[in-house]
Design a protein around this motif. Structure first.
Motif, mmCIF file in Angstrom:
data_model
loop_
_atom_site.group_PDB
_atom_site.id
_atom_site.type_symbol
_atom_site.label_atom_id
_atom_site.label_comp_id
_atom_site.label_asym_id
_atom_site.label_seq_id
_atom_site.Cartn_x
_atom_site.Cartn_y
_atom_site.Cartn_z
ATOM 1 N N VAL B 233 0.841 -1.204 0.000
ATOM 2 C CA VAL B 233 0.000 0.000 0.000
ATOM 3 C C VAL B 233 0.874 1.252 0.000
ATOM 4 C CG1 VAL B 233 -1.909 -1.145 1.208
ATOM 5 C CG2 VAL B 233 -0.175 0.113 2.527
ATOM 6 N N LEU B 234 0.267 2.364 -0.382
ATOM 7 C CA LEU B 234 0.932 3.663 -0.284
ATOM 8 C C LEU B 234 1.274 3.917 1.186
ATOM 9 C CD1 LEU B 234 1.604 6.268 -1.911
ATOM 10 C CD2 LEU B 234 -0.658 7.115 -1.283
ATOM 11 N N GLY B 235 2.509 4.330 1.446
ATOM 12 C CA GLY B 235 2.922 4.612 2.825
ATOM 13 C C GLY B 235 3.481 3.408 3.557
ATOM 14 N N ALA B 236 3.488 2.238 2.898
ATOM 15 C CA ALA B 236 4.071 1.043 3.533
ATOM 16 C C ALA B 236 5.536 1.315 3.848
ATOM 17 C CB ALA B 236 3.944 -0.162 2.600
ATOM 18 N N VAL B 237 5.976 0.900 5.036
ATOM 19 C CA VAL B 237 7.388 1.038 5.393
ATOM 20 C C VAL B 237 8.015 -0.339 5.244
ATOM 21 C CG1 VAL B 237 9.047 1.773 7.127
ATOM 22 C CG2 VAL B 237 6.767 2.832 7.059
ATOM 23 N N GLN B 238 8.700 -0.499 4.106
ATOM 24 C CA GLN B 238 9.302 -1.779 3.789
ATOM 25 C C GLN B 238 10.734 -1.784 4.320
ATOM 26 O OE1 GLN B 238 10.232 -2.940 -0.275
ATOM 27 N NE2 GLN B 238 8.593 -4.468 -0.218
ATOM 28 N N VAL B 239 11.176 -2.932 4.799
ATOM 29 C CA VAL B 239 12.543 -3.011 5.327
ATOM 30 C C VAL B 239 13.333 -4.026 4.508
ATOM 31 C CG1 VAL B 239 13.964 -3.408 7.360
ATOM 32 C CG2 VAL B 239 11.673 -2.426 7.621
ATOM 33 N N PRO B 240 14.189 -3.536 3.601
ATOM 34 C CA PRO B 240 15.011 -4.434 2.797
ATOM 35 C C PRO B 240 16.120 -5.056 3.664
ATOM 36 C CG PRO B 240 15.477 -2.138 2.248
ATOM 37 C CD PRO B 240 14.373 -2.133 3.254
ATOM 38 N N THR B 244 17.305 -0.779 6.775
ATOM 39 C CA THR B 244 16.844 0.609 6.917
ATOM 40 C C THR B 244 15.512 0.813 6.205
ATOM 41 O OG1 THR B 244 18.197 1.278 5.035
ATOM 42 C CG2 THR B 244 19.126 1.610 7.230
ATOM 43 N N PRO B 245 14.563 1.463 6.891
ATOM 44 C CA PRO B 245 13.197 1.574 6.382
ATOM 45 C C PRO B 245 13.084 2.425 5.109
ATOM 46 C CG PRO B 245 13.344 2.207 8.718
ATOM 47 C CD PRO B 245 14.726 2.054 8.219
ATOM 48 N N VAL B 246 12.193 2.002 4.211
ATOM 49 C CA VAL B 246 11.847 2.742 2.996
ATOM 50 C C VAL B 246 10.338 2.988 3.030
ATOM 51 C CG1 VAL B 246 11.799 2.719 0.470
ATOM 52 C CG2 VAL B 246 13.643 1.531 1.689
ATOM 53 N N VAL B 247 9.930 4.255 2.934
ATOM 54 C CA VAL B 247 8.499 4.581 2.917
ATOM 55 C C VAL B 247 8.034 4.633 1.468
ATOM 56 C CG1 VAL B 247 6.738 6.262 3.570
ATOM 57 C CG2 VAL B 247 8.778 5.969 5.012
ATOM 58 N N PHE B 248 7.074 3.800 1.122
ATOM 59 C CA PHE B 248 6.605 3.760 -0.263
ATOM 60 C C PHE B 248 5.789 5.001 -0.618
ATOM 61 C CE2 PHE B 248 6.757 -1.058 -1.371
ATOM 62 C CZ PHE B 248 8.103 -0.927 -1.641
ATOM 63 N N LEU B 249 6.193 5.662 -1.701
ATOM 64 C CA LEU B 249 5.473 6.833 -2.222
ATOM 65 C C LEU B 249 4.726 6.436 -3.497
ATOM 66 C CD1 LEU B 249 8.221 9.542 -1.535
ATOM 67 C CD2 LEU B 249 6.340 8.822 -0.059
ATOM 68 N N ALA B 250 4.190 7.414 -4.228
ATOM 69 C CA ALA B 250 3.175 7.141 -5.258
ATOM 70 C C ALA B 250 3.587 6.146 -6.343
ATOM 71 C CB ALA B 250 2.735 8.447 -5.905
ATOM 72 N N ASP B 251 4.864 6.119 -6.738
ATOM 73 C CA ASP B 251 5.270 5.215 -7.818
ATOM 74 C C ASP B 251 5.727 3.848 -7.293
ATOM 75 O OD1 ASP B 251 4.684 7.216 -9.588
ATOM 76 O OD2 ASP B 251 6.744 7.630 -10.214
ATOM 77 N N TYR B 258 9.733 -7.809 0.661
ATOM 78 C CA TYR B 258 10.360 -7.456 1.933
ATOM 79 C C TYR B 258 9.271 -7.121 2.937
ATOM 80 C CZ TYR B 258 14.552 -6.975 -0.963
ATOM 81 O OH TYR B 258 15.570 -7.203 -1.833
ATOM 82 N N PRO B 259 9.512 -7.469 4.208
ATOM 83 C CA PRO B 259 8.439 -7.277 5.195
ATOM 84 C C PRO B 259 8.151 -5.805 5.475
ATOM 85 C CG PRO B 259 10.457 -8.076 6.242
ATOM 86 C CD PRO B 259 10.700 -8.127 4.776
ATOM 87 N N VAL B 260 6.860 -5.507 5.638
ATOM 88 C CA VAL B 260 6.403 -4.153 5.956
ATOM 89 C C VAL B 260 6.201 -4.067 7.467
ATOM 90 C CG1 VAL B 260 4.482 -2.527 5.693
ATOM 91 C CG2 VAL B 260 5.378 -3.765 3.702
ATOM 92 N N ILE B 261 7.009 -3.240 8.115
ATOM 93 C CA ILE B 261 6.987 -3.155 9.573
ATOM 94 C C ILE B 261 5.845 -2.265 10.062
ATOM 95 C CG2 ILE B 261 8.634 -1.234 9.708
ATOM 96 C CD1 ILE B 261 9.842 -2.628 12.201
ATOM 97 N N ALA B 262 5.435 -1.308 9.218
ATOM 98 C CA ALA B 262 4.403 -0.348 9.616
ATOM 99 C C ALA B 262 3.918 0.392 8.376
ATOM 100 C CB ALA B 262 4.971 0.650 10.626
ATOM 101 N N VAL B 263 2.841 1.142 8.542
ATOM 102 C CA VAL B 263 2.316 1.940 7.435
ATOM 103 C C VAL B 263 2.135 3.385 7.912
ATOM 104 C CG1 VAL B 263 0.407 2.246 5.797
ATOM 105 C CG2 VAL B 263 1.141 -0.059 6.431
#
Lengths: 209, 302
Positions: B233-240, B244-251, B258-263
């Protein structure tokens, strides 16, 4: 079945097998079509279906937790036939993994009936299941920097067809001339989740009919 | 109507056409795309009298300059930047009349990352799956702007929005992102979940329209192996794997392994789009609102 909340307005429904995920996806689509499931996106994947943009996720989660899955409808969708020249550069590798002569790869692959389990990686790229599990193959140790559009390829339990040229680590067994993805066409994607697929061998020198 | 067009004089580092994106096609592997700072894009449209879903230009750090071929109203919003017309200062965050053949320049940002340039009538490139947005992950929509390119404009709407100036939030000095944990927080050690929601991260220069990358304490997993691909989902915080966390943006990709720790809460994402590299980021855990029959039994650690 586990229902995991995702952010403020999404749910991830997790099941134990790919078949269950496909059955769940079909059931959720049916409910949305009849108007009983408001969801912006219904995104199937390997073992899950994501419901994004739902109203009242808490209530829906409770409802889904009690859901009994009906089997996948036998013939809900028509079968798409994909003509393939089995001329991929990894045919010999795949034959070695399968423990069969090279020419057997095409026969085995074309004999299976596939179903699009889910899409991802690129617009119109479908993850097709249908080969028995002893035909699973690992990805290439080093991905190719460019896989040509129309390449028919295997990785893990899946078959895929590259909608356009892109980097990729799947094992290439053939080529099709069909256009998998055309945003100007309706529908844009030849393969969408649930579509049934058969691969039809065509001579390596010939063109698809 | 052939003069309803906009010529690109200076494209800037990365300027794309954006509207509200193409949601609804995730099951085909199509990202939602759309303006990263949606409220700023909507305001720019309002200032020039466009519908909120008209396409605008989204710039990155150093703006762009464009020459309309007919007289138009333009507005620059989002990241504050100097605005000029034919070299003379003009207003930021307000409607600006630009005569045919004049050049409007949105300069380098003073704060923030992305400025939005709206033109009366909207950018009228051919829509793809219902949207004119450039999708940098899968290449749908128009290519990023290049100098010399000419973009068609739509017909301006009758009447004017009646907005002269509008307040806009300043890009934050510190980015505070509210998150709800899960769905895969159980893939991490309790200590990792505690670090994630208590320590300060920084925006990494590798951030783009796909994700806001961060640098900071690595988050350790309790589970090894791969997660089968699942919907994102948009805003998913994926941890590769680097932790280190990556916040998913529109694209963002529509599925991922990779597991999503939070949104991250949807309302906090426009601020994330305006946080330049180096900005401190804090992820603040917020309890999920529970209704009758709410799901899950997971507890937030605080």
């Amino acid at each position: 079945m586990r229902v995991l909340p995702v952010g403020e307005d999404a749910l991830l429904v997790e099941v134990s097998t790919g078949d269950e995920a496909q059955a769940l996806h079909a059931e959720l689509l049916r409910r949305r079509a009849e108007g009983s499931l408001p969801a912006g996106e219904i995104v199937p994947a390997a073992r899950t279906v994501l419901l994004d943009g739902v109203t009242e996720p808490g209530r829906l989660a409770a409802e889904l937790a009690a859901l009994r899955l009906p089997p996948v409808p036998a013939r809900a969708a028509e079968t798409v036939e994909i003509p393939v020249r089995y001329d991929g550069p990894d045919l010999a590798d795949v034959a070695a993994h399968w423990g069969v002569p090279v020419r057997e790869v095409a026969r085995v692959h074309a004999a299976a009936e596939f179903r699009v389990a889910f899409c991802g990686f690129a617009p119109g790229f479908g993850y097709l299941t249908g080969l028995p599990s002893h035909y699973d193959v690992p990805r290439r140790p080093t991905p190719r920097t460019a896989v040509p559009a129309g390449s028919v390829a295997l990785a893990g339990p899946y078959t895929g067809v590259y909608p356009r040229s892109s980097p990729g680590g799947w094992r290439l067994i053939g080529t099709t001339d069909l256009t998998l993805w055309d945003p100007a066409r309706v529908p844009a994607a030849l393969l969408s989740p649930g579509t049934r697929v058969r691969f039809v061998p065509v001579p390596a020198t010939g063109r698809a009919a | 109507m052939t003069d309803r067009a906009l010529a690109v004089v200076r494209a800037g580092a990365l300027t794309t056409v954006q509207d509200r994106g193409r949601p609804g096609h995730a099951h085909l592997g199509v990202p939602r795309s759309g303006a990263l700072d949606g409220p700023a894009a909507a305001l720019a449209n309002r200032l020039v009298g466009n519908a909120p879903d008209a396409a605008v230009l989204e710039t990155t750090l150093d703006g762009c300059s464009v020459r309309p071929r007919s007289t138009v109203t333009m507005a620059v919003t989002g990241a504050p930047c100097p605005v000029t017309v034919d070299g003379r200062p003009a207003a930021w965050g307000a409607p600006v009349r630009v005569r045919a053949g004049s050049v409007l320049e949105a300069g380098a940002v003073v704060r923030g990352v992305r400025s939005y340039v709206a033109v009366s009538g909207g950018i009228a490139v051919e829509p793809v799956l219902g949207s004119r947005s450039t999708d940098l992950l899968s290449g749908l929509g128009p290519a990023p702007l290049t100098a010399g390119a000419v973009l068609p404009l739509g017909p301006p709407r009758e009447g004017h929005a009646g907005v002269d100036v509008a307040p806009q939030p300043a890009p934050p000095a510190e980015l505070v992102l509210r998150v709800t944990t899960g769905p895969r927080d159980d893939w991490f050690t309790p200590e990792a979940v505690r670090l994630f929601t208590s320590r300060t991260y920084h925006v990494s220069p590798a951030s783009n329209r796909i994700g806001l990358r961060t640098a900071g304490p690595a988050l350790e997993r309790v589970r090894r192996g791969e997660l089968p691909s699942e919907g994102m989902v948009l805003g998913a915080v994926q941890v590769p794997p680097d932790g280190t966390p990556v916040v998913f943006l529109a694209d963002h990709p529509t599925t991922g392994g990779y597991p999503v720790i939070a949104v991250v809460h949807r309302a906090d994402l426009p601020a994330a789009a305006q946080a330049p590299p180096g900005t401190p980021v804090r992820f603040v855990a917020v309890r999920r609102r529970r209704g009758p029959g709410a799901c899950g039994s997971r507890r937030l650690r605080t």
